[in-house]
Design a protein around this motif. Structure first.
Motif, short mmCIF file in Angstrom:
data_model
loop_
_atom_site.label_atom_id
_atom_site.label_comp_id
_atom_site.label_asym_id
_atom_site.label_seq_id
_atom_site.Cartn_x
_atom_site.Cartn_y
_atom_site.Cartn_z
N LYS A 58 93.98 82.49 -57.93
CA LYS A 58 93.17 82.13 -56.77
C LYS A 58 91.99 83.09 -56.60
CE LYS A 58 92.51 80.30 -52.61
NZ LYS A 58 92.35 78.87 -52.46
N ARG A 91 97.71 92.39 -55.12
CA ARG A 91 97.95 91.26 -54.22
C ARG A 91 99.35 91.34 -53.64
NH1 ARG A 91 97.93 85.95 -52.52
NH2 ARG A 91 95.69 85.79 -52.64
N ARG A 95 100.12 91.18 -49.82
CA ARG A 95 100.68 89.92 -49.30
C ARG A 95 102.05 90.16 -48.66
NH1 ARG A 95 100.11 83.72 -49.26
NH2 ARG A 95 102.27 83.19 -49.06
N ARG A 288 92.12 76.47 -57.94
CA ARG A 288 92.73 77.50 -58.77
C ARG A 288 91.84 77.74 -59.97
NH1 ARG A 288 95.30 78.11 -54.80
NH2 ARG A 288 97.55 77.97 -54.50
N CYS A 346 99.03 79.10 -47.31
CA CYS A 346 98.51 79.51 -46.00
C CYS A 346 99.62 80.11 -45.16
CB CYS A 346 97.89 78.31 -45.28
SG CYS A 346 97.34 78.75 -43.62
C1 HEM Z 1 94.30 74.24 -39.67
C2 HEM Z 1 93.95 75.49 -39.93
C3 HEM Z 1 94.10 76.12 -41.29
C4 HEM Z 1 93.88 75.60 -42.53
C5 HEM Z 1 93.38 74.20 -42.87
C6 HEM Z 1 94.20 76.62 -43.50
C7 HEM Z 1 94.13 76.45 -44.87
C8 HEM Z 1 94.39 77.43 -45.80
C9 HEM Z 1 94.31 77.26 -47.23
C10 HEM Z 1 93.94 75.97 -47.96
C11 HEM Z 1 94.61 78.44 -47.81
C12 HEM Z 1 94.68 78.72 -49.32
C13 HEM Z 1 96.00 78.19 -49.83
C14 HEM Z 1 96.15 78.16 -51.34
O1 HEM Z 1 95.18 78.43 -52.06
O2 HEM Z 1 97.29 77.85 -51.82
C15 HEM Z 1 94.89 79.38 -46.74
C16 HEM Z 1 95.22 80.69 -46.92
C17 HEM Z 1 95.45 81.56 -45.89
N1 HEM Z 1 95.55 81.27 -44.55
FE1 HEM Z 1 95.21 79.47 -43.70
N2 HEM Z 1 94.59 77.74 -42.84
C18 HEM Z 1 94.55 77.49 -41.49
C19 HEM Z 1 94.90 78.35 -40.47
C20 HEM Z 1 95.28 79.65 -40.64
C21 HEM Z 1 95.64 80.56 -39.58
C22 HEM Z 1 95.71 80.19 -38.11
C23 HEM Z 1 95.92 81.75 -40.17
C24 HEM Z 1 96.33 83.05 -39.54
C25 HEM Z 1 96.30 83.36 -38.27
C26 HEM Z 1 95.76 81.59 -41.59
C27 HEM Z 1 95.98 82.59 -42.53
C28 HEM Z 1 95.83 82.43 -43.87
C29 HEM Z 1 95.91 83.53 -44.81
C30 HEM Z 1 96.19 84.99 -44.46
C31 HEM Z 1 95.69 82.99 -46.08
C32 HEM Z 1 95.61 83.75 -47.40
C33 HEM Z 1 96.88 83.72 -48.14
C34 HEM Z 1 96.76 84.37 -49.51
O3 HEM Z 1 95.66 84.42 -50.09
O4 HEM Z 1 97.79 84.85 -49.99
N3 HEM Z 1 95.38 80.30 -41.85
N4 HEM Z 1 94.76 78.73 -45.53
#
Ligand code: HEM
Length: 395
Positions: A58, A91, A95, A288, A346
Motif C-alpha cells: 500500500k 509499519r 500499526r 495496491r 481502515c
Molecule cells: C466513511 C469514512 C471512512 C472511509 C470511507 C475510510 C476508508 C479507508 C480506506 C479505503 C482505507 C485504506 C484501506 C486499505 O487500503 O485496505 C483507510 C485506512 C485508514 N483509515 Fe479509514 N475511512 C473512513 C473513516 C476513518 C476514520 C473515522 C478513521 C479514524 C478515526 C480512519 C482511520 C484510518 C486509518 C488510521 C487508516 C490507515 C490504516 C493503515 O494504513 O494501516 N478512517 N480508510
C-alpha cells in the motif's frame, strides 16, 4: 501446462471507470481489466483477494503522490512517519499501537462523546431558513469527533476541517499549485496536536488521547511518531466521514420513503448506512502496488504495476448481491471492499459508522420533517465521490 495468464490477455478498459453501466459491461467480460494506469479489479471476491494479498503493498502509493507533488522537508517527514505511508517492519511497529486504539472495546467507549457531538451540532442548526447540511453537520461532526480523540477543544474544529481540506485535496488531485498550502497545513496540524497532547500529558485520564500518550511513554513510539499518528488519524478520518455522511443524508432525503422508513424504525439505521456505502461509496477505488511479479488467482501481475480494486464494480457484483443496482435494506450482511482489507484496512470504520448513526438519530429526534431544499449534487473522480451541494429545510 500453466493456466496462468498475463495482463496482455485482459480486456482493456477505456474511459473514466466511474459509471456503473461502464463497469458492469467490463465486468461481464472478465474479473479484471487493463487500463492506462494498471490493472482494474471488477468483482467482489477478486477485490478481497487483492486487498488481502500478502505480496501487494500500500505504502508507496502515497509516497508516489507525495513525490509527484514534490513535498519535502518537515511536512514530508511527518507524512512519512504516518502508518498509511509505511511498509514492512516499521509499519508493524506503528500499526500495532494504532490498532490497539481502535479495538472494538475502545471504540465503544466513544459512543457517548459522539452522541453529544452530534446532538450539539444539530442544536446549533438555524432552522429558520435553508441549511447547508454539508458544512453545518457533515463537516462539523467528524472534525469535532477528531478534536475529542486528540483532546483539542471544539473551538478548533473549523481549523481541523480546513486542514483536512487543504492537506488532502492536492494528494487526491496532484495539484502542485497547492503544495505550499498543503505543507503548511501539515505543520499546522502537528503544532495543534503537539500543544494539546502536551496539556493532556500533564493531566492524563482513561480517554483515547491518554492511551496514545501512554503508548508513547512505554516506548512504542517516539514523540514525533506520536504526532505523526495523530496527524494521520486526522487525514484518514475527517473528510472521508464527512462525505460518506453527506451521501447517507443525500440518498435518504432524495428518496424520502427511505428517511420515513428510518423514522418508523430506528433500528434500520445500520442496514441503511451499509446500503448507501455499497451503492454510493466515498472511495471508488482502493489500490495496491505489485513491487515484484505477483500471482492473483490465475493472473500474473508484472512487477511495478498498480492494482485498483473498484468498489463501484465489486459492490454491485451480481454474484454476491441479488439485483445489485437496487437499494434494499434486507440484504444479508457482507463486508464492503470500500474500507479496504487485510493488514492495511481502515481502523476507523466502526467509528465512522457510529458518527453517521448518531448524526441520523440526532436529526430524526429534533427535525423529522427535514427535506431537501435543492437537488443533492456530487462530483466523482476515479478515486472518490464528494458531495457538492446538500441544502435542506429542517422544519
Ligand atoms: C466513511 C469514512 C471512512 C472511509 C470511507 C475510510 C476508508 C479507508 C480506506 C479505503 C482505507 C485504506 C484501506 C486499505 O487500503 O485496505 C483507510 C485506512 C485508514 N483509515 Fe479509514 N475511512 C473512513 C473513516 C476513518 C476514520 C473515522 C478513521 C479514524 C478515526 C480512519 C482511520 C484510518 C486509518 C488510521 C487508516 C490507515 C490504516 C493503515 O494504513 O494501516 N478512517 N480508510
Amino acid at each position: 501446462v500453466s493456466s496462468i495468464s498475463t495482463i496482455d490477455s485482459l480486456p482493456s478498459a477505456e474511459g473514466d471507470l466511474i459509471e456503473a453501466t461502464e463497469l458492469r459491461t467490463l465486468r461481464a467480460s472478465n474479473w479484471a481489466a487493463r487500463s492506462a494506469r494498471g490493472v482494474e479489479i471488477l468483482d467482489y471476491d477478486h477485490g478481497f483477494q487483492v486487498l488481502e494479498h500478502p505480496g501487494l503493498e500500500k505504502g508507496p502509493s502515497f509516497q508516489r503522490r507525495l513525490d509527484q507533488l514534490g513535498m519535502t522537508g518537515e511536512a514530508r517527514r511527518f507524512f512519512d512517519m504516518g502508518v498509511p505511508n509505511t511498509e514492512g517492519e516499521y509499519r508493524k511497529k506503528l500499526r500495532g499501537p494504532l490498532g490497539a486504539l481502535f479495538r472494538p472495546t475502545q471504540v465503544a467507549k466513544l459512543r457517548d462523546g459522539v452522541r453529544s457531538v452530534a446532538r450539539a451540532a444539530v442544536d446549533e442548526l438555524d432552522a429558520s431558513g435553508p441549511v447547508d447540511l454539508l458544512e453545518k453537520l457533515c463537516w462539523t461532526i467528524p472534525s469535532r469527533t477528531y478534536c475529542d480523540l486528540v483532546s483539542i477543544p471544539h473551538s478548533k474544529a473549523d481549523e481541523v476541517a480546513s486542514i483536512a481540506k487543504v492537506a488532502v485535496g492536492p494528494l487526491l488531485t496532484g495539484d502542485t499549485a497547492q503544495l505550499q498550502s498543503a505543507s503548511d497545513a501539515v505543520l499546522e496540524a502537528v503544532d495543534l496536536v503537539r500543544e494539546h497532547l502536551a496539556a493532556k500529558r500533564a493531566n492524563p485520564g482513561d480517554d483515547f488521547t491518554s492511551v496514545m500518550i501512554r503508548q508513547q511513554e512505554k516506548g512504542l513510539l517516539t514523540e514525533d511518531e506520536l504526532f505523526a499518528e495523530a496527524f494521520s488519524i486526522l487525514m484518514a478520518s475527517v473528510d472521508n466521514t464527512t462525505h460518506q455522511m453527506a451521501s447517507v443524508f443525500g440518498v435518504l432525503l432524495t428518496d424520502r420513503s427511505l428517511w420515513q422508513a428510518f423514522l418508523n424504525d430506528r433500528e434500520l439505521r445500520a442496514p441503511l448506512i451499509e446500503e448507501v456505502i455499497r451503492l454510493y461509496p466515498r472511495f471508488g477505488t482502493v489500490f495496491r502496488y505489485a513491487r515484484n511479479e505477483t500471482v492473483v488467482d490465475d493472473l500474473t501481475v508484472p512487477a511495478d504495476t498498480w492494482v485498483f480494486v473498484s468498489t463501484r464494480a465489486g459492490q454491485r457484483d451480481p454474484a454476491v448481491y441479488e439485483q445489485p443496482d437496487e437499494f434494499r435494506i434486507d440484504r444479508p450482511v457482507k463486508r464492503p471492499p470500500m474500507f479496504g482489507a487485510g493488514p492495511y484496512n481502515c481502523l476507523g470504520q466502526n467509528l465512522a459508522r457510529m458518527e453517521i448513526e448518531e448524526a441520523m438519530l440526532a436529526v430524526a429526534d429534533r427535525y423529522p420533517e427535514i427535506a431537501l431544499a435543492e437537488v443533492w449534487t456530487r462530483s466523482h473522480t476515479n478515486a472518490v465521490t464528494e458531495t457538492s451541494n446538500l441544502v435542506v429545510t429542517l422544519a
